[in-house]
Design a protein around this motif. Structure first.
Motif, mmCIF file in Angstrom:
data_model
loop_
_atom_site.group_PDB
_atom_site.id
_atom_site.type_symbol
_atom_site.label_atom_id
_atom_site.label_comp_id
_atom_site.label_asym_id
_atom_site.label_seq_id
_atom_site.Cartn_x
_atom_site.Cartn_y
_atom_site.Cartn_z
ATOM 1 N N PRO A 18 0.814 -1.284 -0.190
ATOM 2 C CA PRO A 18 -0.144 0.076 0.106
ATOM 3 C C PRO A 18 0.909 1.168 0.121
ATOM 4 N N GLY A 19 0.292 2.321 -0.489
ATOM 5 C CA GLY A 19 0.876 3.744 -0.255
ATOM 6 C C GLY A 19 2.193 3.804 -0.912
ATOM 7 N N VAL A 20 2.825 3.069 -1.987
ATOM 8 C CA VAL A 20 3.953 3.252 -2.411
ATOM 9 C C VAL A 20 3.979 4.287 -3.612
ATOM 10 N N PHE A 21 2.724 4.386 -4.264
ATOM 11 C CA PHE A 21 2.751 5.246 -5.221
ATOM 12 C C PHE A 21 1.760 6.556 -4.974
ATOM 13 N N ALA A 22 1.358 6.423 -3.772
ATOM 14 C CA ALA A 22 0.393 7.673 -3.054
ATOM 15 C C ALA A 22 1.314 8.574 -2.183
ATOM 16 N N ARG A 23 0.691 9.535 -1.880
ATOM 17 C CA ARG A 23 1.514 10.610 -0.837
ATOM 18 C C ARG A 23 1.725 10.120 0.391
ATOM 19 N N HIS A 24 1.036 9.109 0.841
ATOM 20 C CA HIS A 24 1.227 8.548 2.185
ATOM 21 C C HIS A 24 1.882 7.027 2.150
ATOM 22 N N ASN A 25 2.568 6.655 3.143
ATOM 23 C CA ASN A 25 2.764 5.153 3.109
ATOM 24 C C ASN A 25 2.171 4.450 4.409
ATOM 25 N N ALA A 26 0.894 5.006 4.800
ATOM 26 C CA ALA A 26 0.258 4.233 5.849
ATOM 27 C C ALA A 26 -0.537 3.176 5.059
ATOM 28 N N VAL A 27 -0.720 2.101 5.935
ATOM 29 C CA VAL A 27 -1.435 0.750 5.285
ATOM 30 C C VAL A 27 -2.671 1.041 4.926
ATOM 31 N N ASP A 28 -3.365 2.302 5.274
ATOM 32 C CA ASP A 28 -4.882 2.161 4.817
ATOM 33 C C ASP A 28 -5.042 2.994 3.454
ATOM 34 N N VAL A 29 -4.007 3.604 2.977
ATOM 35 C CA VAL A 29 -4.023 4.367 1.740
ATOM 36 C C VAL A 29 -3.593 3.482 0.816
ATOM 37 N N PRO A 30 -4.380 3.186 -0.328
ATOM 38 C CA PRO A 30 -4.148 2.372 -1.302
ATOM 39 C C PRO A 30 -3.150 2.912 -2.240
ATOM 40 N N GLY A 31 -2.280 2.189 -2.906
ATOM 41 C CA GLY A 31 -1.551 2.463 -3.700
ATOM 42 C C GLY A 31 -2.221 2.841 -5.379
ATOM 43 N N LEU A 32 -1.463 3.733 -5.667
ATOM 44 C CA LEU A 32 -2.154 4.605 -7.020
ATOM 45 C C LEU A 32 -1.591 3.811 -8.227
ATOM 46 N N LEU A 33 -2.297 3.358 -9.112
ATOM 47 C CA LEU A 33 -2.033 2.921 -10.456
ATOM 48 C C LEU A 33 -1.427 4.106 -11.307
ATOM 49 N N PRO A 34 -0.929 3.650 -12.446
ATOM 50 C CA PRO A 34 -0.015 4.839 -13.197
ATOM 51 C C PRO A 34 -1.433 6.122 -13.721
ATOM 52 N N ASP A 35 -2.560 5.606 -13.897
ATOM 53 C CA ASP A 35 -3.592 6.615 -14.216
ATOM 54 C C ASP A 35 -4.115 7.408 -12.999
ATOM 55 N N GLY A 36 -3.702 6.784 -11.978
ATOM 56 C CA GLY A 36 -4.022 7.789 -10.583
ATOM 57 C C GLY A 36 -5.348 7.302 -9.888
ATOM 58 N N THR A 37 -5.666 6.195 -10.474
ATOM 59 C CA THR A 37 -6.845 5.475 -9.641
ATOM 60 C C THR A 37 -6.285 4.524 -8.767
ATOM 61 N N PRO A 38 -7.073 4.537 -7.387
ATOM 62 C CA PRO A 38 -6.389 3.622 -6.188
ATOM 63 C C PRO A 38 -6.596 2.168 -6.672
ATOM 64 N N SER A 39 -5.435 1.441 -6.133
ATOM 65 C CA SER A 39 -5.544 -0.026 -6.445
ATOM 66 C C SER A 39 -6.155 -0.567 -5.317
ATOM 67 N N GLU A 40 -7.257 -1.423 -5.175
ATOM 68 C CA GLU A 40 -7.987 -1.978 -3.912
ATOM 69 C C GLU A 40 -6.953 -3.068 -3.560
ATOM 70 N N LEU A 41 -6.229 -3.687 -4.398
ATOM 71 C CA LEU A 41 -5.484 -4.945 -4.105
ATOM 72 C C LEU A 41 -4.399 -4.640 -3.135
ATOM 73 N N THR A 42 -3.918 -3.342 -3.049
ATOM 74 C CA THR A 42 -2.746 -3.007 -2.098
ATOM 75 C C THR A 42 -3.114 -2.955 -0.574
ATOM 76 N N VAL A 43 -4.594 -2.852 -0.225
ATOM 77 C CA VAL A 43 -4.839 -2.616 0.866
ATOM 78 C C VAL A 43 -5.375 -3.959 1.745
ATOM 79 N N ASN A 44 -5.071 -4.019 2.795
ATOM 80 C CA ASN A 44 -5.388 -5.181 3.520
ATOM 81 C C ASN A 44 -6.861 -5.600 3.466
ATOM 82 N N GLN A 45 -7.255 -6.885 3.234
ATOM 83 C CA GLN A 45 -8.651 -7.384 3.350
ATOM 84 C C GLN A 45 -9.587 -6.957 4.256
#
Lengths: 99, 286
Positions: free
Chosen positions: B198-225
């Motif tokens: 999570p958070g690698v391509f977003a502004r935060h590296n908190a676990v509840d912030v989803p990582g962003l795909l190249p087009d800027g949409t959040p990726s649900e896969l990156t966040v804990n189930q």
């Protein structure tokens, strides 16, 4: 102060607990209301013990506490088991035997 | 024995607290608040026990009820879901009003019954407590009530066994090993690599912030189930997308300014440059 005041308070607490059991749908809160009723009874027992000047009332209150502790253990275990199978703590969802 | 004025004051002050606590137990929407109200009522009752000469019961009330039983309640509330508020929807029509009516009627009957009794003065426990309250109770428990005491022991053991039987779950199959899990992933052909963080391509590296795909949409896969199931995913994708779009628009404007205004590019370019610098500073600050 009239000794009956303690008994009035006890009756009031018991009534509130009983109404709570009827009103609430969350099994945990229903359970807490049952605890409130048991505690109200204990207050009456302790007051009677003082009224009559012997310790028998306190012994009964002591046994009530033990029974309440056992009841809490089994009841909460049932709630946890129910929550695992139904993902809900509402008493309305326990309707498997309803026609 | 008559009661002192101090006890009367204590009764009226704490009695009101006890009734308020009881009403809070019934009326609060969240189970945690109900539990805290009930704990308050129980502590008040413990004070009443102590005031009435039941020293052992007063201490046991605090230790067993507010200590053990309420802790158990709070534990189960945590287990069952602290945010799960009770629904206020009536499932049986008119049931709540009927319950309140029954409660009031029952209370009136009970209190009227007590009012009929002729109670004027306490006998008092001075004589019964002469050898100590605990000693007096112990004498009764091990003589008159010894049979009930034995039965209580059996009851407690049964309750402990019952709780273990009810909450214990036997594992019927062997848990999958790491190798089996990876083989299953390859066989399914989905998510062969580990899940993205999570958070690698977003502004935060908190676990509840989803990582962003190249087009800027959040990726649900990156966040804990679990977080996903609870709906606790913090979405910064929209904001990020807006910023990217704004940046693109600004660069478009800049490019247009450069291509059409060949005559006086200096000012425009300088302004754009400043703007860009400001953007960078803003980004760094953020």
């Amino acid at each position: 102060m009239n000794p009956a005041n303690y008994l009035y308070l006890s009756a009031l607490l018991f009534t509130i607990g009983a109404a709570g059991v009827l009103i609430r749908r969350n099994a945990i809160i229903v359970f807490m209301c049952v605890e409130l009723m048991l505690n109200a009874c204990n207050l009456a027992f302790v007051t009677f013990s003082r009224l009559h000047g012997n310790l028998d009332g306190q012994i009964i209150a002591f046994f009530t506490m033990v029974v309440a502790a056992a009841e809490v253990v089994v009841g909460l275990a049932i709630i946890v088991t129910f929550f695992r199978s139904r993902h809900s703590a509402s008493v309305d969802d326990a309707d498997l035997m309803k026609l | 024995m008559t009661t002192s004025t101090g006890e009367a004051i204590q009764f009226w002050v704490l009695g009101i607290v006890a009734v308020l606590g009881a009403l809070g137990t019934v009326g609060m929407r969240k189970a945690v608040h109900s539990a805290l109200c009930l704990a308050g009522t129980m502590i008040v009752l413990a004070v009443f026990y102590l005031a009435q000469g039941a020293y052992f019961l007063g201490i046991v009330q605090i230790v067993v009820y507010t200590g053990a039983v309420m802790m158990l309640f709070l534990f189960v509330v945590m287990l069952v879901g602290i945010t799960a508020a009770d629904s206020l929807k009536e499932t049986i029509r008119g049931q709540r009003a009927a319950a309140v009516l029954c409660g009031i009627g029952f209370g009136i009957l009970l209190i009227a019954g007590i009012a009929n009794a002729s109670l004027h003065r306490f006998t008092g426990l001075a004589q019964a407590n002469a050898g100590g309250n605990v000693e007096g109770l112990a004498r009764l428990v091990f003589t008159t009530y010894v049979w009930a005491f034995e039965i209580t022991g059996a009851l407690l053991i049964t309750a402990a066994v019952g709780a273990m039987v009810l909450t214990h779950r036997e594992r019927t199959e062997r848990p999958a090993t790491q190798r089996e899990q990876s083989e299953a992933r390859v066989r399914e052909g989905r998510n062969v690599t580990p899940l993205p963080a999570p958070g690698v391509f977003a502004r935060h590296n908190a676990v509840d912030v989803p990582g962003l795909l190249p087009d800027g949409t959040p990726s649900e896969l990156t966040v804990n189930q679990t977080l996903r199931a609870r709906g606790q995913v913090r979405d910064v994708g929209g904001e990020q997308e807006r910023r990217v779009r704004k940046l693109e628009q600004r660069s478009d404007e800049y490019v247009e300014g450069v291509t059409e205004g060949e005559g006086a590019p200096e000012g425009g370019r300088d302004r754009s440059g400043d703007n860009d610098g400001a953007n960078h500073a803003e980004g760094a600050a953020k």
